[in-house]
Design a protein around this motif. Sequence first.
Motif, PDB file in Angstrom:
ATOM      1  N   LEU A  86     -10.473 -16.064  16.419  1.00  0.00           N
ATOM      2  CA  LEU A  86      -9.772 -15.831  14.717  1.00  0.00           C
ATOM      3  C   LEU A  86     -10.919 -15.169  14.508  1.00  0.00           C
ATOM      4  O   LEU A  86     -11.805 -14.548  14.459  1.00  0.00           O
ATOM      5  CB  LEU A  86     -10.606 -17.689  14.634  1.00  0.00           C
ATOM      6  CG  LEU A  86     -10.095 -18.433  14.607  1.00  0.00           C
ATOM      7  CD1 LEU A  86     -10.699 -19.477  13.934  1.00  0.00           C
ATOM      8  CD2 LEU A  86      -8.997 -18.107  13.924  1.00  0.00           C
ATOM      9  N   TYR A  87     -10.010 -14.184  13.374  1.00  0.00           N
ATOM     10  CA  TYR A  87     -10.823 -12.853  12.939  1.00  0.00           C
ATOM     11  C   TYR A  87     -10.429 -13.109  11.140  1.00  0.00           C
ATOM     12  O   TYR A  87     -10.126 -13.370  10.971  1.00  0.00           O
ATOM     13  CB  TYR A  87     -10.120 -11.712  13.225  1.00  0.00           C
ATOM     14  CG  TYR A  87      -9.292 -11.486  12.507  1.00  0.00           C
ATOM     15  CD1 TYR A  87      -8.183 -10.310  11.958  1.00  0.00           C
ATOM     16  CD2 TYR A  87      -7.884 -11.539  14.123  1.00  0.00           C
ATOM     17  CE1 TYR A  87      -7.195 -10.554  12.005  1.00  0.00           C
ATOM     18  CE2 TYR A  87      -6.598 -11.848  13.832  1.00  0.00           C
ATOM     19  CZ  TYR A  87      -5.943 -10.749  12.480  1.00  0.00           C
ATOM     20  OH  TYR A  87      -4.490 -10.501  12.438  1.00  0.00           O
ATOM     21  N   PHE A  88     -11.080 -12.159  10.110  1.00  0.00           N
ATOM     22  CA  PHE A  88     -11.318 -11.763   8.833  1.00  0.00           C
ATOM     23  C   PHE A  88     -11.529 -10.902   8.797  1.00  0.00           C
ATOM     24  O   PHE A  88     -12.679  -9.646   9.307  1.00  0.00           O
ATOM     25  CB  PHE A  88     -12.156 -12.711   8.249  1.00  0.00           C
ATOM     26  CG  PHE A  88     -12.028 -12.617   6.745  1.00  0.00           C
ATOM     27  CD1 PHE A  88     -11.060 -12.737   5.814  1.00  0.00           C
ATOM     28  CD2 PHE A  88     -13.341 -11.774   6.438  1.00  0.00           C
ATOM     29  CE1 PHE A  88     -11.192 -12.279   4.784  1.00  0.00           C
ATOM     30  CE2 PHE A  88     -12.949 -11.293   5.030  1.00  0.00           C
ATOM     31  CZ  PHE A  88     -11.885 -11.749   4.364  1.00  0.00           C
ATOM     32  N   THR A  89     -10.746 -10.051   7.730  1.00  0.00           N
ATOM     33  CA  THR A  89     -10.820  -8.573   7.333  1.00  0.00           C
ATOM     34  C   THR A  89     -10.834  -8.476   6.068  1.00  0.00           C
ATOM     35  O   THR A  89      -9.678  -9.481   5.639  1.00  0.00           O
ATOM     36  CB  THR A  89      -9.774  -7.895   7.722  1.00  0.00           C
ATOM     37  OG1 THR A  89      -8.316  -7.769   7.616  1.00  0.00           O
ATOM     38  CG2 THR A  89      -9.763  -7.300   9.226  1.00  0.00           C
ATOM     39  N   GLY A  90     -11.550  -6.987   5.131  1.00  0.00           N
ATOM     40  CA  GLY A  90     -11.407  -7.397   4.290  1.00  0.00           C
ATOM     41  C   GLY A  90     -11.434  -6.088   4.219  1.00  0.00           C
ATOM     42  O   GLY A  90     -12.594  -5.380   4.004  1.00  0.00           O
ATOM     43  N   SER A  91     -10.671  -5.472   2.609  1.00  0.00           N
ATOM     44  CA  SER A  91     -10.993  -3.964   2.448  1.00  0.00           C
ATOM     45  C   SER A  91     -10.575  -3.974   0.422  1.00  0.00           C
ATOM     46  O   SER A  91      -9.952  -4.338   0.529  1.00  0.00           O
ATOM     47  CB  SER A  91      -8.895  -3.010   3.005  1.00  0.00           C
ATOM     48  OG  SER A  91      -9.677  -2.944   4.211  1.00  0.00           O
ATOM     49  N   THR A  92     -11.424  -2.819   0.564  1.00  0.00           N
ATOM     50  CA  THR A  92     -11.550  -2.741  -0.882  1.00  0.00           C
ATOM     51  C   THR A  92     -11.292  -1.251  -0.964  1.00  0.00           C
ATOM     52  O   THR A  92     -11.453  -0.153  -0.774  1.00  0.00           O
ATOM     53  CB  THR A  92     -13.030  -2.663  -1.311  1.00  0.00           C
ATOM     54  OG1 THR A  92     -13.850  -3.843  -1.711  1.00  0.00           O
ATOM     55  CG2 THR A  92     -12.651  -2.289  -3.231  1.00  0.00           C
ATOM     56  N   VAL A  93     -10.132  -1.089  -2.054  1.00  0.00           N
ATOM     57  CA  VAL A  93      -8.968   0.117  -1.860  1.00  0.00           C
ATOM     58  C   VAL A  93      -9.331   1.253  -3.289  1.00  0.00           C
ATOM     59  O   VAL A  93      -9.662   0.516  -4.330  1.00  0.00           O
ATOM     60  CB  VAL A  93      -7.366  -0.197  -2.259  1.00  0.00           C
ATOM     61  CG1 VAL A  93      -6.944   1.473  -2.170  1.00  0.00           C
ATOM     62  CG2 VAL A  93      -7.242  -1.003  -1.071  1.00  0.00           C
ATOM     63  N   PHE A  94     -10.169   2.394  -3.241  1.00  0.00           N
ATOM     64  CA  PHE A  94     -10.132   3.210  -4.707  1.00  0.00           C
ATOM     65  C   PHE A  94      -9.366   3.860  -4.404  1.00  0.00           C
ATOM     66  O   PHE A  94      -9.591   4.741  -3.308  1.00  0.00           O
ATOM     67  CB  PHE A  94     -12.075   3.305  -4.028  1.00  0.00           C
ATOM     68  CG  PHE A  94     -13.295   2.493  -4.500  1.00  0.00           C
ATOM     69  CD1 PHE A  94     -13.330   2.103  -6.058  1.00  0.00           C
ATOM     70  CD2 PHE A  94     -13.251   2.030  -3.635  1.00  0.00           C
ATOM     71  CE1 PHE A  94     -14.305   0.947  -5.587  1.00  0.00           C
ATOM     72  CE2 PHE A  94     -13.815   0.774  -3.320  1.00  0.00           C
ATOM     73  CZ  PHE A  94     -14.247   0.433  -4.506  1.00  0.00           C
ATOM     74  N   THR A  95      -8.797   4.003  -4.975  1.00  0.00           N
ATOM     75  CA  THR A  95      -7.817   5.605  -4.958  1.00  0.00           C
ATOM     76  C   THR A  95      -7.604   7.213  -6.218  1.00  0.00           C
ATOM     77  O   THR A  95      -8.934   6.391  -7.049  1.00  0.00           O
ATOM     78  CB  THR A  95      -6.398   5.212  -5.444  1.00  0.00           C
ATOM     79  OG1 THR A  95      -6.049   4.639  -6.837  1.00  0.00           O
ATOM     80  CG2 THR A  95      -5.179   3.598  -4.625  1.00  0.00           C
ATOM     81  N   THR A  96      -7.541   7.689  -5.591  1.00  0.00           N
ATOM     82  CA  THR A  96      -6.934   9.402  -6.635  1.00  0.00           C
ATOM     83  C   THR A  96      -6.117   9.766  -6.166  1.00  0.00           C
ATOM     84  O   THR A  96      -5.396   9.321  -5.656  1.00  0.00           O
ATOM     85  CB  THR A  96      -9.078   9.622  -6.391  1.00  0.00           C
ATOM     86  OG1 THR A  96      -9.098  11.459  -7.137  1.00  0.00           O
ATOM     87  CG2 THR A  96      -8.639  10.278  -4.775  1.00  0.00           C
ATOM     88  N   ASN A  97      -5.708  10.678  -7.279  1.00  0.00           N
ATOM     89  CA  ASN A  97      -4.767  11.390  -7.723  1.00  0.00           C
ATOM     90  C   ASN A  97      -5.155  13.065  -8.855  1.00  0.00           C
ATOM     91  O   ASN A  97      -5.896  13.264  -8.875  1.00  0.00           O
ATOM     92  CB  ASN A  97      -3.345  11.160  -7.567  1.00  0.00           C
ATOM     93  CG  ASN A  97      -3.433  10.150  -9.538  1.00  0.00           C
ATOM     94  OD1 ASN A  97      -4.254  10.138 -10.225  1.00  0.00           O
ATOM     95  ND2 ASN A  97      -3.325   8.351  -9.181  1.00  0.00           N
ATOM     96  N   SER A  98      -3.710  13.278  -8.640  1.00  0.00           N
ATOM     97  CA  SER A  98      -3.484  14.582  -9.743  1.00  0.00           C
ATOM     98  C   SER A  98      -4.485  14.887 -10.854  1.00  0.00           C
ATOM     99  O   SER A  98      -4.564  15.175 -11.771  1.00  0.00           O
ATOM    100  CB  SER A  98      -2.802  15.758  -9.441  1.00  0.00           C
ATOM    101  OG  SER A  98      -2.003  14.782  -9.681  1.00  0.00           O
ATOM    102  N   THR A  99      -4.507  13.655 -11.158  1.00  0.00           N
ATOM    103  CA  THR A  99      -4.483  13.087 -12.777  1.00  0.00           C
ATOM    104  C   THR A  99      -5.939  12.143 -13.016  1.00  0.00           C
ATOM    105  O   THR A  99      -5.951  11.566 -13.699  1.00  0.00           O
ATOM    106  CB  THR A  99      -2.890  12.863 -13.340  1.00  0.00           C
ATOM    107  OG1 THR A  99      -2.367  11.200 -12.845  1.00  0.00           O
ATOM    108  CG2 THR A  99      -2.332  12.916 -13.075  1.00  0.00           C
ATOM    109  N   GLN A 100      -6.112  11.338 -12.396  1.00  0.00           N
ATOM    110  CA  GLN A 100      -6.711  10.636 -12.081  1.00  0.00           C
ATOM    111  C   GLN A 100      -7.953  10.361 -11.299  1.00  0.00           C
ATOM    112  O   GLN A 100      -7.911  11.020 -10.172  1.00  0.00           O
ATOM    113  CB  GLN A 100      -6.820   8.876 -11.867  1.00  0.00           C
ATOM    114  CG  GLN A 100      -5.382   8.563 -13.155  1.00  0.00           C
ATOM    115  CD  GLN A 100      -4.754   7.535 -13.052  1.00  0.00           C
ATOM    116  OE1 GLN A 100      -5.256   6.688 -12.054  1.00  0.00           O
ATOM    117  NE2 GLN A 100      -4.279   6.613 -14.243  1.00  0.00           N
TER     118      GLN A 100
END
Length: 286
Positions: free
Chosen positions: A73-87
Amino acid sequence: MKRIIILITLFILSGFSFIIQAQSEAENPKKTVATIIGGVSYVPKLHYYGRTDQLKSSAVMPTVLVQFDSVGLYFTGSTVFTTNSTQPLEYAATVTEVGYKFGKKQGIAGSIYGDKFFYQNKTLVQSALRGQAGLNLSHLNKVANVNLTSIAAFSDKTDFFASAGLEHPFVMKTGQSVFVITPTAVANAGTQSFTNTYFKNNKFLGIPVSNQSTTQTTQVFNLLSYEFSVPMVWVYNNIFLVVTPGYVMPQNELTTSGNTEVVSRTGTNLFYVNLSLLYSFKLKKV
């Protein structure tokens, strides 16, 4: 896989598992309760089968994986932070997965898993999905590993995806260091109902999706993309540095009359180089 954000986490699991096993061969496996891998990844071009948001956002993703070695058994968790040309960098999503691994180093191996997505940023193409369930199967051998994947992904309607790929790992050991390079080729196919959901969630794109012909087109099972990558993993003690150059070519992109310019900008051939820095340790019985 191709690919949705969660596949990066899957890569951490499947791509590193044989290294972790090799490092622990001299240990008594009965004393190991779980393996934990934590770290951060940088994805310069977020895409979903080669389809991107209009601003071609990048992402920084802290990730943790917990694998219970004795039961698979396994568990994964990710938090995603985005960036682009306007933010600037902003919170975009949390991605979780629970799964079960089976198989050995040679022969048939695989995993069954379920994902849950919590998207704050609705401009990402993959934000149309609420969750998915999948099955990965691999035939591991000395010539070339054969990988097959089937996925059911849930938005307003259920999409079905399938992929087939080949890979061959080359392993080099020097002292306490291990270097692994794995040339990989994958073909992805599936339906595209997620496109309707994505455009409905982003009405500012001005693309009509209520007509019958567009809806029927999204339900056709077609080739979605080809993807070629060369994951390179350097391992020193419990530290993993991963560099993954890749090239994805989207296929059968949906077009809507009068809006082909907008659609074409969301799916073009992409070259990317993903980066990950991770640390692994084992929890053992007292």
